[in-house]
Design a protein around this motif. Sequence first.
Motif, PDB file in Angstrom:
ATOM      1  N   ASP A  45       0.822  -1.218   0.000  1.00 46.17           N
ATOM      2  CA  ASP A  45       0.000   0.000   0.000  1.00 46.17           C
ATOM      3  C   ASP A  45       0.851   1.260   0.000  1.00 46.17           C
ATOM      4  N   GLN A  46       2.125   1.161   0.418  1.00 44.86           N
ATOM      5  CA  GLN A  46       3.020   2.315   0.354  1.00 44.86           C
ATOM      6  C   GLN A  46       3.518   2.560  -1.068  1.00 44.86           C
ATOM      7  N   ALA A  47       3.647   1.491  -1.837  1.00 48.56           N
ATOM      8  CA  ALA A  47       4.127   1.618  -3.212  1.00 48.56           C
ATOM      9  C   ALA A  47       3.012   2.005  -4.179  1.00 48.56           C
ATOM     10  N   LEU A  48       1.766   1.697  -3.825  1.00 51.86           N
ATOM     11  CA  LEU A  48       0.621   2.076  -4.669  1.00 51.86           C
ATOM     12  C   LEU A  48       0.311   3.555  -4.442  1.00 51.86           C
ATOM     13  N   ILE A  49       0.491   4.362  -5.482  1.00 50.73           N
ATOM     14  CA  ILE A  49       0.292   5.806  -5.379  1.00 50.73           C
ATOM     15  C   ILE A  49      -1.110   6.158  -5.861  1.00 50.73           C
ATOM     16  N   ARG A  50      -1.901   6.779  -4.992  1.00 56.41           N
ATOM     17  CA  ARG A  50      -3.256   7.175  -5.376  1.00 56.41           C
ATOM     18  C   ARG A  50      -3.228   8.458  -6.204  1.00 56.41           C
ATOM     19  N   ASP A  51      -4.071   8.493  -7.214  1.00 59.64           N
ATOM     20  CA  ASP A  51      -4.178   9.690  -8.032  1.00 59.64           C
ATOM     21  C   ASP A  51      -4.721  10.841  -7.192  1.00 59.64           C
ATOM     22  N   LYS A  52      -4.244  12.041  -7.453  1.00 59.16           N
ATOM     23  CA  LYS A  52      -4.643  13.192  -6.641  1.00 59.16           C
ATOM     24  C   LYS A  52      -6.045  13.680  -6.978  1.00 59.16           C
ATOM     25  N   ARG A  53      -6.594  13.258  -8.138  1.00 59.24           N
ATOM     26  CA  ARG A  53      -7.933  13.708  -8.530  1.00 59.24           C
ATOM     27  C   ARG A  53      -8.995  12.648  -8.261  1.00 59.24           C
ATOM     28  N   TRP A  54      -8.640  11.370  -8.514  1.00 53.05           N
ATOM     29  CA  TRP A  54      -9.573  10.266  -8.302  1.00 53.05           C
ATOM     30  C   TRP A  54      -8.890   9.244  -7.410  1.00 53.05           C
ATOM     31  N   LYS A  55      -9.362   9.156  -6.163  1.00 51.29           N
ATOM     32  CA  LYS A  55      -8.708   8.319  -5.160  1.00 51.29           C
ATOM     33  C   LYS A  55      -8.870   6.829  -5.434  1.00 51.29           C
ATOM     34  N   ASN A  56      -9.810   6.465  -6.322  1.00 57.14           N
ATOM     35  CA  ASN A  56      -9.996   5.046  -6.642  1.00 57.14           C
ATOM     36  C   ASN A  56      -9.095   4.595  -7.792  1.00 57.14           C
ATOM     37  N   LEU A  57      -8.166   5.456  -8.208  1.00 63.07           N
ATOM     38  CA  LEU A  57      -7.170   5.113  -9.224  1.00 63.07           C
ATOM     39  C   LEU A  57      -5.780   5.139  -8.588  1.00 63.07           C
ATOM     40  N   SER A  58      -5.047   4.045  -8.732  1.00 62.49           N
ATOM     41  CA  SER A  58      -3.711   3.946  -8.142  1.00 62.49           C
ATOM     42  C   SER A  58      -2.702   3.517  -9.193  1.00 62.49           C
ATOM     43  N   LEU A  59      -1.458   3.886  -8.950  1.00 66.91           N
ATOM     44  CA  LEU A  59      -0.358   3.562  -9.861  1.00 66.91           C
ATOM     45  C   LEU A  59       0.733   2.820  -9.102  1.00 66.91           C
ATOM     46  N   LEU A  60       1.249   1.763  -9.730  1.00 66.77           N
ATOM     47  CA  LEU A  60       2.402   1.049  -9.180  1.00 66.77           C
ATOM     48  C   LEU A  60       3.449   0.895 -10.268  1.00 66.77           C
ATOM     49  N   SER A  61       4.642   1.408 -10.013  1.00 66.85           N
ATOM     50  CA  SER A  61       5.759   1.224 -10.943  1.00 66.85           C
ATOM     51  C   SER A  61       6.564   0.003 -10.519  1.00 66.85           C
ATOM     52  N   ILE A  62       7.000  -0.779 -11.497  1.00 66.09           N
ATOM     53  CA  ILE A  62       7.788  -1.964 -11.184  1.00 66.09           C
ATOM     54  C   ILE A  62       9.170  -1.575 -10.687  1.00 66.09           C
ATOM     55  N   SER A  63       9.769  -0.556 -11.307  1.00 69.07           N
ATOM     56  CA  SER A  63      11.092  -0.128 -10.862  1.00 69.07           C
ATOM     57  C   SER A  63      11.296   1.344 -11.160  1.00 69.07           C
ATOM     58  N   LYS A  64      12.324   1.922 -10.538  1.00 68.21           N
ATOM     59  CA  LYS A  64      12.697   3.300 -10.829  1.00 68.21           C
ATOM     60  C   LYS A  64      13.589   3.323 -12.065  1.00 68.21           C
ATOM     61  N   ASN A  65      13.771   4.525 -12.622  1.00 66.99           N
ATOM     62  CA  ASN A  65      14.557   4.646 -13.852  1.00 66.99           C
ATOM     63  C   ASN A  65      15.976   4.109 -13.698  1.00 66.99           C
ATOM     64  N   ARG A  66      16.536   4.236 -12.530  1.00 68.55           N
ATOM     65  CA  ARG A  66      17.931   3.824 -12.347  1.00 68.55           C
ATOM     66  C   ARG A  66      18.072   2.322 -12.138  1.00 68.55           C
ATOM     67  N   GLN A  67      16.937   1.623 -11.982  1.00 75.49           N
ATOM     68  CA  GLN A  67      17.002   0.197 -11.720  1.00 75.49           C
ATOM     69  C   GLN A  67      16.778  -0.597 -12.998  1.00 75.49           C
ATOM     70  N   ARG A  68      17.508  -1.687 -13.160  1.00 81.42           N
ATOM     71  CA  ARG A  68      17.371  -2.521 -14.350  1.00 81.42           C
ATOM     72  C   ARG A  68      17.086  -3.975 -13.978  1.00 81.42           C
ATOM     73  N   TYR A  69      16.625  -4.190 -12.749  1.00 81.38           N
ATOM     74  CA  TYR A  69      16.366  -5.560 -12.324  1.00 81.38           C
ATOM     75  C   TYR A  69      15.068  -6.035 -12.956  1.00 81.38           C
ATOM     76  N   ASN A  70      15.067  -7.267 -13.385  1.00 81.11           N
ATOM     77  CA  ASN A  70      13.880  -7.829 -13.996  1.00 81.11           C
ATOM     78  C   ASN A  70      13.101  -8.630 -12.964  1.00 81.11           C
ATOM     79  N   ILE A  71      11.799  -8.541 -13.047  1.00 79.42           N
ATOM     80  CA  ILE A  71      10.932  -9.296 -12.163  1.00 79.42           C
ATOM     81  C   ILE A  71      10.634 -10.646 -12.817  1.00 79.42           C
TER      82      ILE A  71
END
Length: 305
Positions: A105-131
């Motif tokens: 729930d800390q990694a899921l970012i809620r949209d500032k306009r619609w709280k029922n929409l969330s975003l999860l990124s697999i990695s940051k730009n500097r990371q190249r690890y594969n899941i």
Amino acid sequence: MINIYSNLSKKRDIASTLAKSLENPESGNINNPNQSRVIVVTSGKGGVGKTTTAANLGMSMARLGYRVALIDADIGLRNLDLLLGLENRILYTAMEVLDGQCRLDQALIRDKRWKNLSLLSISKNRQRYNITRQGMTNLIESIQNLGYQFILIDCPAGIDVGFVNAIAPAKEALILTTPEITAIRDADRVAGLLEANEIYNVKLIVNRVRPDMIKSNDMMSVRDVQEMLGIPLLGAIPEDSHVIISTNRGEPLVMKKRLTLSGIAFENAARRLVGKQDYLIDLETPYKGIFKRAQDFFFGSENVD
């Protein structure tokens, strides 16, 4: 590692959700993991508009009242946060969740306009690890347990290991293409790979359609593309210069007060995806009224469906 809830905890969560839904019947369906739909947005060819499509479909479904999670599965090249204006709010990614450094729930970012929409990124730009495939499947199952009704996975371009891992948890797929022979060939290849991975519920979105070029026989029509691929058509999105403007502002096209033709087409596709609308808009006459639709129903229409 992803937190694994005990059976007792799950029962308490379901009971709490049921109580809330009874108190507020307009809040939507009861959060049941079995009701959630996991859909991967893919194309094979890069640059056809997968991320733009995922952002606009997700935002449209959230505006319809559904709980939506958008997953940016492009390892090291995330852009979905930019289209939603959330680039400065990402502190944790799925990699930190899998490593046990934060909660989901800390990694899921809620949209500032619609709280029922969330975003999860697999990695940051500097990371190249594969899941891994199993890691991706576990991650999506944990998101389902949080009660999201739609989970859209923005698949990376290509058909390498990133593609294979991204489609692992999906039960449905949206194939995006443009009316270009190179993009269509890649889309056909992707359709075969999806079928090989037992994903049979596949729909087609044709992006960057130019009605003027179709009329002059300089571009394949939407019907031509659909017949070449043999995939049910979900929507056709016209070429629109406002896409660049909305991207730079971090606001999906469907958020504009006065929708452009592309915005209308995205909303139409989202409503068809959730089952609230069963007709395609005509790119020539997108503002067709109910009487015109009734006339088309009784006397026939040239729209592709």
